[in-house]
Design a protein around this motif. Structure first.
Motif, short mmCIF file in Angstrom:
data_model
loop_
_atom_site.label_atom_id
_atom_site.label_comp_id
_atom_site.label_asym_id
_atom_site.label_seq_id
_atom_site.Cartn_x
_atom_site.Cartn_y
_atom_site.Cartn_z
N ARG A 134 20.55 -65.95 -29.01
CA ARG A 134 21.06 -65.61 -30.33
C ARG A 134 22.42 -64.94 -30.26
NH1 ARG A 134 16.89 -62.96 -32.12
NH2 ARG A 134 17.60 -60.97 -31.26
N ASP A 135 22.56 -63.98 -29.33
CA ASP A 135 23.84 -63.30 -29.20
C ASP A 135 24.92 -64.25 -28.70
OD1 ASP A 135 25.29 -60.57 -29.04
OD2 ASP A 135 25.66 -61.48 -27.07
N SER A 136 24.54 -65.14 -27.78
CA SER A 136 25.51 -66.10 -27.26
C SER A 136 26.01 -67.04 -28.34
CB SER A 136 24.89 -66.90 -26.12
OG SER A 136 25.74 -67.92 -25.67
N ILE A 137 25.08 -67.48 -29.20
CA ILE A 137 25.45 -68.44 -30.24
C ILE A 137 26.26 -67.79 -31.35
CG2 ILE A 137 24.54 -70.01 -32.00
CD1 ILE A 137 22.06 -70.33 -30.20
N THR A 138 25.87 -66.60 -31.76
CA THR A 138 26.46 -65.99 -32.95
C THR A 138 27.64 -65.06 -32.67
OG1 THR A 138 24.83 -64.19 -32.85
CG2 THR A 138 24.29 -66.10 -34.20
#
Length: 687
Positions: free
Chosen positions: A172-176
């Motif tokens: 999630r952190d990588s994508i957002t």
């Protein structure tokens, strides 16, 4: 307050047993916000951090759990330091104890998720959060992600859940929050480590109750990924995109340029342009980048995956299509993009929101698991390949042409809905692929009509029921006319019914010819020594029955409601000369002439005529034809099936002429007013 101070003093005690009991008690109370606030103000957090950095065994496990619960309360961030993160990452990589691993993973989940879940002050801590906070420690342990994915196959469900929570947080952190657009590489690394396969197995297992929330979050993140890839526009200026397209072209075995073509070019070093370079692969135009507009890089990924799985087969298909006239070629590239779009719609990728609490309400009951979890979403590439293969097969079977493209796409929509959309949670993907491969065009069209009818049924309800009733009445009138026309044409019947065991020469049987008059008021008949090829005319039949004197028509023909039960009863069928002869009998009852149609109660009804039909079709035609002439309902199964068939075909024809988006509940559009009209118009009185 005194209890908390005493607890903090015990955390600093040199004896391990005292320290262990203190931190054990702490983990059960630290989840209370008021307790946590006093604990921090009393200086207990520094001592808790010291234990987390230097202790081992259960003492370490209790300390990690306590620290993670503080972070969940959005407290204690000042003590999240690089050495603490390094310590926790090392524990995940090197430590075997499950209770320590759970606490360590919970701390990392809180750190990685902090920018996503918290909008409060971070205190005095100014260090990195999210995935960036873990990068230095992870860089020193290359096996960290591999160990994390490996934990997903642990027999301890709680450890699986913590591992998946951490993977979700990293994804999630990588994508957002990845400003450097490095997320595709990170996602690919996770996939190469087998995270998709591991989560797919968990989704189909019986351990959903312990893993429901992290699995559902992973499913939602998969949709987020699909949306991100779809939103990436294909740009030929981007090296990766340009390389992918070149790979597609090279895999298609492009035709070599002839020497005479090269000689006509003004620049001998410049390769001549093939006017069908991309249309040969199934694109609509020679600008493939533009055609990926709707599905973006996701569409390109699906097409390249399809080609990469079997380049030899792809090359063969392109060569076969190139040999056909342009109008008959299967547009493989265009079909691939259409299948991506159908899967995108089937899985409702745009309707995912990982922050919506309503998403998790469906998990309150185990009976909702099959509805909530879609493990087949994780098999996107395989499903796309199967769908595209099905499109190519259906195109060939139906001998489709360019104008039929949308029709074949709609057939594939039904295929995907039936085999993928309706599949249960535990169904094997290989089984789905086999079923899609075996479904032929004819069965698929029948299924399409059934789904279409059900769709309109649910959308229009009473309107559709009313239309069906109207069509059934029309069908009944149509079948009535057909049955009566059989009577008008006339038929031969044996005069008497032989015994069930008899075998008689056909030539020795007396026959009766029966025919309905043109005005449909009289039933004419005459007996003959044998059946002839010549059909007597109406005036050659001296005997007749006035149908107004008929009181009833009875028969041993099985009614439609009982036909299924009687089909297995094994009734005997007599034979004439070795040939089967039906034992069906139709008896016409009525009142003889002069009885005033039965108004005289002293006169009894008699048998006016008996018929012995030689087939089920003939029995159905004459029995139901006579009943309909008397304004009674038909009773045979053949007539019932015919009425239903005509009704269903009529309904399907009407449905095909109406779009599913039509809504008859809406009010008619407003009439335009004169104020918005100009003088540039005309009309004709004879229009």
């Amino acid at each position: 307050m005194d209890d908390i101070q005493e607890l903090i003093e015990r955390l600093a005690n040199d004896e391990d047993a005292v320290k262990k009991m203190a931190v054990f008690k702490l983990q059960t109370n630290i989840g209370d916000p008021s307790f946590a606030e006093v604990f921090i103000q009393s200086g207990g957090l520094g001592k808790l951090r010291h234990i987390a950095l230097n202790s081992s065994g259960n003492t370490l496990a209790y300390a990690l759990t306590s620290f993670s619960r503080l972070l969940e309360l959005d407290k204690g961030w000042d003590y999240v330091t690089p050495d603490l993160i390094t310590r926790v990452v090392e524990l995940i990589v090197t430590h075997p104890l499950v209770n320590i691993l759970r606490g360590a993973m919970s701390i990392l989940v809180a750190i990685v998720s902090h920018p996503h879940t918290s909008h409060s002050s971070r205190g005095s801590y100014n260090g990195p959060f999210g995935f960036r906070a873990l990068k230095p420690a992870i860089s020193a342990h290359d096996e960290f992600l591999e160990m994390l994915v490996g934990r997903l196959s642990s027999a301890d469900h709680a450890l699986c859940a913590h591992s998946l929570q951490l993977i979700n947080a990293l994804m999630r952190d990588s994508i957002t929050n990845d400003a450097d657009a490095e997320w595709p590489k990170f996602i690919k690394r996770l996939q190469d480590l087998g995270v998709i396969k591991a989560v797919f197995i968990l989704m189909q297992s019986s351990a959903l109750q312990d893993l429901a929330h992290p699995l559902l979050e992973f499913q939602a993140l998969t949709k987020v990924l699909l949306r991100r890839w779809r939103d990436v526009k294909v740009d030929l200026e981007v090296k990766e995109h340009r390389t992918a397209l070149k790979g597609l072209h090279a895999a298609s075995a492009p035709e070599k340029v002839k020497s005479d073509d090269r000689s006509t070019s003004s620049d001998p070093k410049k390769k001549p342009h093939n006017p069908e370079k991309w249309r040969r692969l199934g694109f609509e135009t020679e600008n493939p980048g533009w055609e990926f507009g709707e599905m973006g890089f996701l569409g390109m990924m699906d097409l390249t995956d399809f080609v990469r799985k079997d380049e030899e087969e792809f090359r063969k298909m392109i060569l076969e299509q190139s040999a056909k006239p342009m109008v008959q070629r299967c547009p493989i590239a265009r079909a691939s993009l259409a299948m991506t779009s159908l899967l995108y719609q089937q899985f409702e990728v745009d309707r995912s929101d990982i922050d919506d609490p309503k998403t998790f309400q469906v998990l309150e009951s185990r009976t909702n698991y099959d509805r909530a979890f879609r493990p087949l979403l994780l098999q996107w590439s395989r499903l796309h390949t199967s769908s595209l293969s099905a499109f190519i097969r259906l195109w060939t079977e139906s001998q489709a042409e360019t104008d039929d493209f949308d029709k074949v796409v709609e057939l594939c929509r039904v295929l995907i809905y039936h085999f993928i959309g309706q599949a249960n949670r535990t169904k094997d993907v290989q089984e789905i692929e086999d079923e899609m491969l075996e479904m032929d065009c004819v069965r698929l069209r029948d299924l399409q009509m059934e789904i279409l009818e059900h769709s309109y049924e649910s959308a229009w309800g009473n309107h559709l029921s009313q239309v069906r009733e109207e069509l059934k009445m029309e069908a009944m009138q149509f079948v009535k006319e057909q049955r009566i026309r059989c009577l008008l044409q006339g038929s031969w019947f044996p005069v008497s019914q032989p015994s069930r065991a008899s075998r008689i020469d056909l030539q020795s049987v007396p026959w009766r010819y029966v025919r309905l008059s043109h005005n449909r008021r009289y039933l004419h008949y005459c007996d003959y020594e044998s059946e002839t090829a010549y059909e007597p005319k109406l005036e050659e039949l001296p005997e007749k029955i006035d149908l107004s004197t008929v009181s009833s028509v009875v028969s041993n023909v099985v009614p439609a409601s009982l036909s299924s039960a009687s089909s297995s009863s094994g009734t005997l069928t007599p034979t004439f000369g070795g040939q089967k002869l039906a034992s069906t009998k139709i008896t016409i009852h009525g009142y003889p002439p002069g009885s005033n149609n039965g108004k005289n109660s002293n006169r009894q009804e008699v048998v006016l005529l008996a018929l012995h039909p030689q087939s089920h079709s003939s029995a159905s035609e004459w029995l139901d034809g006579l009943l309909m002439l008397l304004n009674q309902q038909p009773i045979t199964s053949e007539t019932s099936k015919l009425v239903n068939m005509v009704t269903n075909y009529g309904l399907k024809i009407r449905l095909l002429n109406v779009r599913y988006t039509d809504d008859y509940h809406k009010s008619p559009p407003e009439l335009p007013n004169r104020e918005d009209a100009d003088d540039d118009y005309y009309y004709s009185l004879f229009a």
